[in-house]
Write an enzyme that holds these catalytic residues in place. Structure first.
Site, mmCIF file in Angstrom:
data_model
loop_
_atom_site.group_PDB
_atom_site.id
_atom_site.type_symbol
_atom_site.label_atom_id
_atom_site.label_comp_id
_atom_site.label_asym_id
_atom_site.label_seq_id
_atom_site.Cartn_x
_atom_site.Cartn_y
_atom_site.Cartn_z
ATOM 1 N N PRO A 31 0.804 -1.228 0.000
ATOM 2 C CA PRO A 31 0.000 0.000 0.000
ATOM 3 C C PRO A 31 0.834 1.274 0.000
ATOM 4 O O PRO A 31 1.846 1.382 0.716
ATOM 5 C CB PRO A 31 -0.831 -0.133 1.280
ATOM 6 C CG PRO A 31 -0.965 -1.610 1.486
ATOM 7 C CD PRO A 31 0.342 -2.178 1.030
ATOM 8 N N CYS A 32 0.379 2.259 -0.785
ATOM 9 C CA CYS A 32 1.142 3.501 -0.933
ATOM 10 C C CYS A 32 0.694 4.648 -0.024
ATOM 11 O O CYS A 32 1.479 5.583 0.172
ATOM 12 C CB CYS A 32 1.095 3.973 -2.392
ATOM 13 S SG CYS A 32 -0.556 4.367 -2.990
ATOM 14 N N PRO A 33 -0.538 4.654 0.554
ATOM 15 C CA PRO A 33 -0.936 5.813 1.363
ATOM 16 C C PRO A 33 0.025 6.212 2.474
ATOM 17 O O PRO A 33 0.127 7.408 2.783
ATOM 18 C CB PRO A 33 -2.304 5.379 1.932
ATOM 19 C CG PRO A 33 -2.864 4.470 0.892
ATOM 20 C CD PRO A 33 -1.663 3.702 0.388
#
Length: 416
Positions: free
Chosen positions: A77-79
């Site tokens: 995940p990039c958030p």
């Protein structure tokens, strides 16, 4: 012929999977949280083994069953790292980057490939990156970071991705980052045929106006609304390409269609967005679900041509193609390194000697503040200038009692 297998975590809808397949890897397993993305993987590759669920739970899969696989890959995940977000890094319940690095210690792959957003390359995460390099070195890997532009590999969009590749010492000298392609199509060249597919007379003129590559496709998350092509600045960039970014169309413009007053041009369909993301006749793929679901799967993917290029570089290293080169390790954060290598507290003078130049108090405070977001930092202010001691890494690396588990269960419905 040699056979090389990959286990892919956080596989999404298959952008990286398809690229790695093109590079010659066979999938031993793909793990993904989103049911619609799993449906897409099943639809396109029925023979693949796909595990649905939390990738960090042994109820979903058992990493030890895949010990010794050739490649462990994933787009975690990039958030936690995105510039548009809060950049919580190690304290974000969605952060799986550090956990994926630890996973290499269990799976013991021949190589590790992880990709994320450009934000991870920023000064905010220098200590985090240094920790990753040091940890991989302790596990017996030589690791490389590189910021890759999707447009350098034939993808008609600005999509920088920060990529980590780690290999065993015997393979690492043969690894080279892929060379850019000679030419990348514009948006008009890439999707002009799709825009004209329903007979719209304005398609040819539109394609001439859409004469640059696109801004980064933004997939969005479950907690936000329907599909559109990004924040305000991205929408302005799309408007300059004669694209209405306020939503995604069900189909291409029909014969006789006109552009409503005040609109810059037609909307894109999911098929057009997929083409801009790198899916094409060379990378054929279909997507399951309704329009917004499809768009999110497409927009959150690692472009297949970029994955293929990196996968091919890893494959060449496995096969020892080319002339081996010795590489010097790149230091991302000397202050973190000194803290890590020193027992007890580190004084200001020790830090200055390690960095090789004077450090003003405000700069030191700022650097320590950044490190303190991802690591526990103890401060001793008994003396004129404070001394610092590095504590535990805050990130989830597999701890049973980590806050990540409770937060994950609380917010699971909106994690994507």
């Amino acid at each position: 012929m040699d056979s090389f297998e990959v286990v892919e975590i956080c596989a999404g809808a298959g952008g990286q999977a398809l690229g790695l397949e093109k590079a010659g890897f066979e999938h031993a397993l793909a793990v993904e949280l989103d049911r619609n993305a799993c449906d897409t993987l099943h639809e396109n590759r029925p023979a693949w083994k796909v595990a649905l669920g939390d990738v960090a739970s042994e109820d979903t899969w058992k990493p030890s069953d895949y010990e010794g696989v050739d490649l462990l890959a994933g787009g975690v995940p990039c958030p936690p790292f995105t510039i548009a977000g809060k950049q919580l890094g190690a304290t974000d319940e969605r952060d799986l980057f550090a956990w994926a690095v630890e996973l290499a210690g269990t799976v013991r792959p021949r190589a590790l490939l992880l990709e994320n957003v450009r934000g991870l390359s920023m000064p905010r995460f220098a200590g985090y990156r240094q920790h990753v390099l040091d940890r991989l070195a302790s596990l017996g890997y030589v690791a490389f970071w590189q910021l890759l532009q999707a447009s350098d590999y034939g993808v008609p969009q600005l999509r920088p991705r920060f990529v980590l590749v780690a290999l065993r010492p015997e393979d690492a000298p043969y690894f080279q980052w892929p060379e850019p392609v000679e030419q990348t199509p514009t948006v008009g060249e890439a999707i002009g045929d799709l825009m004209a597919s329903n007979g719209w007379e304005g398609a040819k003129a539109w394609a001439k106006r859409a004469n640059r590559i696109a801004p980064t496709i933004v997939g969005g998350s479950k907690k936000h609304g329907g599909a559109d092509l990004g924040p305000t600045r991205a929408k302005r960039a799309w408007a300059e390409l004669s694209v209405d970014a306020l939503g995604v169309a069900d189909e291409a413009p029909m014969r006789g269609a006109t552009i409503p007053e005040g609109k810059p041009g037609p909307k894109l369909t999911c098929e057009m967005v997929a083409r801009i993301q790198g899916w094409s006749d060379d990378y054929e793929w279909t997507f399951s679900g309704r329009k917004t679901t499809k768009y999110r799967q497409i927009g959150n993917a690692f472009p297949p041509p970029v994955a293929a290029a990196v996968g091919q570089s890893i494959m060449r290293a496995f096969k020892r193609v080319g002339v081996p080169q010795q590489r010097e390790s790149v230091e991302h954060d000397p202050i973190y390194r000194v803290l890590r290598e020193t027992d007890g507290f580190v004084t200001y003078n020790q830090l200055v000697r390690a960095v090789g130049r004077p450090i003003e108090a405000p700069e030191l405070e700022r650097r320590m503040s950044l490190l303190g977001q991802d690591f526990h930092i103890e401060v001793n202010e008994d003396k004129t200038l404070p001394a610092y001691k590095l504590g535990d890494f805050r990130a989830f690396v597999g701890q049973q009692d980590h806050d990540r588990h409770e937060l994950f269960m609380k917010y699971q419905a909106r994690i994507s």
